[in-house]
Design a protein around this motif. Structure first.
Motif, short mmCIF file in Angstrom:
data_model
loop_
_atom_site.label_atom_id
_atom_site.label_comp_id
_atom_site.label_asym_id
_atom_site.label_seq_id
_atom_site.Cartn_x
_atom_site.Cartn_y
_atom_site.Cartn_z
N SER A 85 19.81 -19.25 -26.82
CA SER A 85 19.15 -20.16 -25.41
C SER A 85 17.87 -21.40 -26.07
N ALA A 86 17.21 -20.95 -27.13
CA ALA A 86 16.30 -21.37 -27.80
C ALA A 86 16.45 -22.36 -28.53
N LYS A 87 18.20 -22.61 -28.67
CA LYS A 87 18.58 -23.73 -29.16
C LYS A 87 19.13 -24.41 -29.19
N LYS A 88 19.50 -24.26 -27.29
CA LYS A 88 19.60 -25.40 -26.50
C LYS A 88 18.58 -26.44 -26.12
N ALA A 89 17.30 -25.16 -26.12
CA ALA A 89 15.73 -25.89 -25.53
C ALA A 89 15.50 -26.61 -26.50
N MET A 90 15.50 -25.94 -28.12
CA MET A 90 14.86 -27.45 -29.06
C MET A 90 15.33 -28.24 -29.13
N ALA A 91 17.32 -28.61 -29.24
CA ALA A 91 18.09 -29.09 -28.86
C ALA A 91 17.66 -30.19 -28.00
N GLU A 92 17.65 -29.99 -26.57
CA GLU A 92 17.27 -30.58 -25.56
C GLU A 92 15.45 -31.17 -25.51
N ALA A 93 14.82 -30.61 -26.51
CA ALA A 93 13.07 -31.22 -26.84
C ALA A 93 13.10 -32.08 -27.73
N GLY A 94 14.02 -32.02 -28.35
CA GLY A 94 14.30 -32.78 -29.81
C GLY A 94 12.91 -32.06 -30.78
N ILE A 95 12.42 -30.91 -31.06
CA ILE A 95 11.99 -30.45 -31.92
C ILE A 95 12.56 -29.36 -32.67
N SER A 96 12.23 -29.25 -34.24
CA SER A 96 12.65 -28.93 -35.08
C SER A 96 12.59 -27.21 -34.97
N ARG A 97 13.29 -26.35 -35.72
CA ARG A 97 13.06 -24.81 -35.62
C ARG A 97 12.04 -24.46 -36.25
N ASP A 98 11.10 -25.43 -37.53
CA ASP A 98 10.02 -25.16 -38.25
C ASP A 98 8.84 -25.06 -36.90
N GLN A 99 8.62 -26.28 -36.02
CA GLN A 99 7.41 -26.50 -35.22
C GLN A 99 7.40 -25.17 -34.06
N VAL A 100 8.26 -23.82 -34.22
CA VAL A 100 8.16 -23.61 -33.02
C VAL A 100 7.89 -21.50 -33.97
N THR A 101 7.20 -20.88 -33.22
CA THR A 101 7.04 -19.78 -33.54
C THR A 101 7.49 -18.46 -33.44
N GLY A 102 8.52 -17.54 -34.00
CA GLY A 102 9.15 -16.48 -33.24
C GLY A 102 8.59 -16.04 -32.50
N THR A 103 9.00 -14.61 -31.88
CA THR A 103 7.98 -13.59 -30.99
C THR A 103 9.26 -12.29 -30.99
N GLY A 104 10.38 -12.99 -31.41
CA GLY A 104 11.71 -12.41 -31.18
C GLY A 104 11.49 -11.19 -32.16
N ARG A 105 12.31 -10.28 -32.20
CA ARG A 105 12.96 -9.29 -33.41
C ARG A 105 13.21 -10.20 -34.52
N ASP A 106 12.37 -9.78 -35.94
CA ASP A 106 12.53 -10.14 -36.59
C ASP A 106 11.88 -11.44 -37.18
N GLY A 107 11.65 -11.54 -35.83
CA GLY A 107 10.98 -13.56 -35.88
C GLY A 107 11.83 -14.88 -35.35
N ARG A 108 12.77 -13.40 -34.31
CA ARG A 108 13.42 -15.11 -33.23
C ARG A 108 12.92 -15.55 -32.78
N VAL A 109 13.64 -16.81 -32.25
CA VAL A 109 12.73 -18.00 -31.38
C VAL A 109 13.54 -17.65 -29.96
#
Length: 497
Positions: free
Chosen positions: A209-233
């Motif tokens: 769901s996070a991957k889909k939201a990033m694609a829709e928002a047009g932002i890259s992975r390194d712009q998001v801080t993951g708070t899930g397990r092991d740093g997952r977004v």
């Protein structure tokens, strides 16, 4: 006829353990000595083998429960035993049917007093084929992580609890179809968005769901801080990143701690503490809270020890097959000093002081997963070669993670050599229930006044931390002086002076 599965002996001073993982579930056939479950103590992990062959009738202590020595864990029934199975395990043994050949994936037993869990990771996506008992997802509770196996073979057609969702003990996680007759066609797998850059080693999978939201928002992975397990977004992380980008000024990261600027938060990495690290943290804090800990310092001139070692190290290694290091000298010196100041080698038990007429020397060793303290038993009766061999073997087993619980229990005094990492001065923390620990540090050339002249000598600072409830200042200082004297003139060890 049934056979009881009970908690085995956990070792000296260990009175309880936590049930970490069950490898079998009620109804499974087990063989003698087959691993049933795994217990975790504050020191090591203990595997519990099956005491008999048969069928696992029921589980009395679920994952996450704390149990004492000899507590009942489960019951094993003989294969031909007609005793009816407990009604409580009917749902767990038989997958819940959802109609049309579909099987519900339910939250497994979480353990006593655990009422909810968080879905941390899905290992499968909608449309994937799964086999029975294949791991589907992982749940996290406030006690342990629980893996959820597939209750049947088929196709994962629905995920009702996505990553990050909080579920109760009776919730449905998803649905598997086509398990019985293959009549249900696999659901078309949604087209995945463009893969985002992975963090770290590249094996951390962000929430779909996070991957889909990033694609829709047009932002890259390194712009998001993951708070899930092991740093997952997670999906919420993306929403926060989008909201922060819309602000005229950088907004603090929305996590329960002191505010952190967004540009700093993007460069952070959040990793869950391992069980070993949590145990180390708890034991060290308990040590500070329980003992009246104090540290006294001295310094030792290592000239004589280094000269003796350099003179005999080749001959020593040739004869004994092990290198001559400094640890055997310190072990011998401490054993010598402990005879004169026995309270440093004692412990408090209630209102009693227990004096030990032997020395079981703990030697702190750093490993990739944390600090462990293997114990060399009866070190006071061992030779230099025996001590060096024991230290080498224990250190190797510690680094390989193969130390048994018995090898880390029963120590009466501890040596901690921070000097190998370059430490010049530090105060070691007691290893309960011991009353003393000696900190060794880096050997450094320093100018010293010797017989009215300034000369350069290899010096080492020593730090003795001790429990002031049992060891007085005089005893602590005397102990450290005796260690210093023995090291500055190793011949004193041979003369028992």
């Amino acid at each position: 006829m049934t056979t009881e599965v009970r908690v085995p002996t956990l070792g000296e001073s260990v009175t309880e353990a936590t049930v970490a993982t069950w490898f079998k579930k009620p109804g499974d056939i087990v063989a003698v000595d087959e691993m049933l479950c795994e217990l975790e103590t504050d020191k090591v992990t203990v595997e519990v083998p099956s005491p008999a062959a048969g069928k696992l009738a029921d589980i009395v202590a679920a994952e996450g429960e704390t149990v004492g020595v000899d507590a009942l864990l489960a019951n094993i029934a003989e294969t031909g035993d007609a005793t009816p199975e407990p009604a409580a395990r009917t749902e767990e043994a038989r997958p819940a049917k959802a109609g049309n050949g579909a099987v519900d994936i339910m939250v497994p037993t979480l353990g006593e007093s655990v009422t909810e869990a968080t879905v941390s990771t899905w290992f499968k996506a909608v449309g994937d084929s799964v086999s029975q008992d294949e791991m589907l997802c992982e749940l996290e509770t406030d006690k342990v992580s629980v893996e959820v196996p597939a209750p049947a073979a088929g196709v994962l057609t629905e995920i009702t609890a996505p990553e990050g969702a909080t579920v109760d003990a009776s919730a449905r996680l998803g649905v598997i179809a086509g398990a019985a007759d293959g009549a249900v066609e696999p659901a078309p797998r949604p087209e995945a968005p463009a893969a985002a850059p992975a963090r770290g080693t590249g094996d951390i999978e962000d929430a779909p769901s996070a991957k889909k939201a990033m694609a829709e928002a047009g932002i890259s992975r390194d712009q998001v801080t993951g708070t899930g397990r092991d740093g997952r977004v997670m999906k919420d992380d993306v929403a926060r990143a989008v909201a922060a980008a819309a602000q005229p000024a950088p907004a603090p990261a929305s996590i329960p701690r002191a505010p952190v600027p967004a540009d700093d938060a993007a460069r952070e990495e959040r990793v869950k503490m391992t069980r070993l690290r949590q145990t180390i943290a708890k034991r060290l804090k308990d040590s500070q809270n329980t003992a009246a800990m104090l540290t006294t310092y001295n310094e030792v001139d290592m000239t004589e020890v280094m000269a003796l070692r350099n003179r005999y190290k080749d001959e020593f290694e040739k004869k004994h097959g092990v290198r001559l290091g400094f640890m055997s000298f310190f072990t011998k010196a401490c054993c010598h000093a402990l005879k004169e100041v026995p309270e440093v080698n004692a412990e408090i038990d209630g209102t009693d002081i227990v004096y030990k007429n032997f020395v079981h020397m703990g030697v702190a060793a750093g490993t990739p997963t944390g600090l462990v303290v293997p114990v060399i038993r009866d070190a006071d009766s061992m030779s230099f070669a025996e001590i060096e061999k024991a230290i080498a073997e224990k250190g190797r087993r510690a680094r390989d993670g193969k130390l048994s619980m018995a090898e880390m229990q029963g120590g009466t005094f501890t040596l901690s050599n921070g000097g190998v990492y370059g430490s010049l001065m530090s105060s070691p923390i007691l290893n309960p229930p011991q009353s003393g620990i000696l900190g060794m540090h880096k050997i450094q050339d320093r100018p010293m006044a010797i017989n009215g002249e300034v000369v350069i000598r290899p010096m080492m600072y020593l730090a003795l931390s001790y429990d002031h409830r049992i060891v007085d200042g005089k005893g602590a200082v005397t102990f450290l002086v005796r260690v210093k004297e023995a090291l500055e003139d190793p011949r004193r060890l041979l003369m028992d002076l």
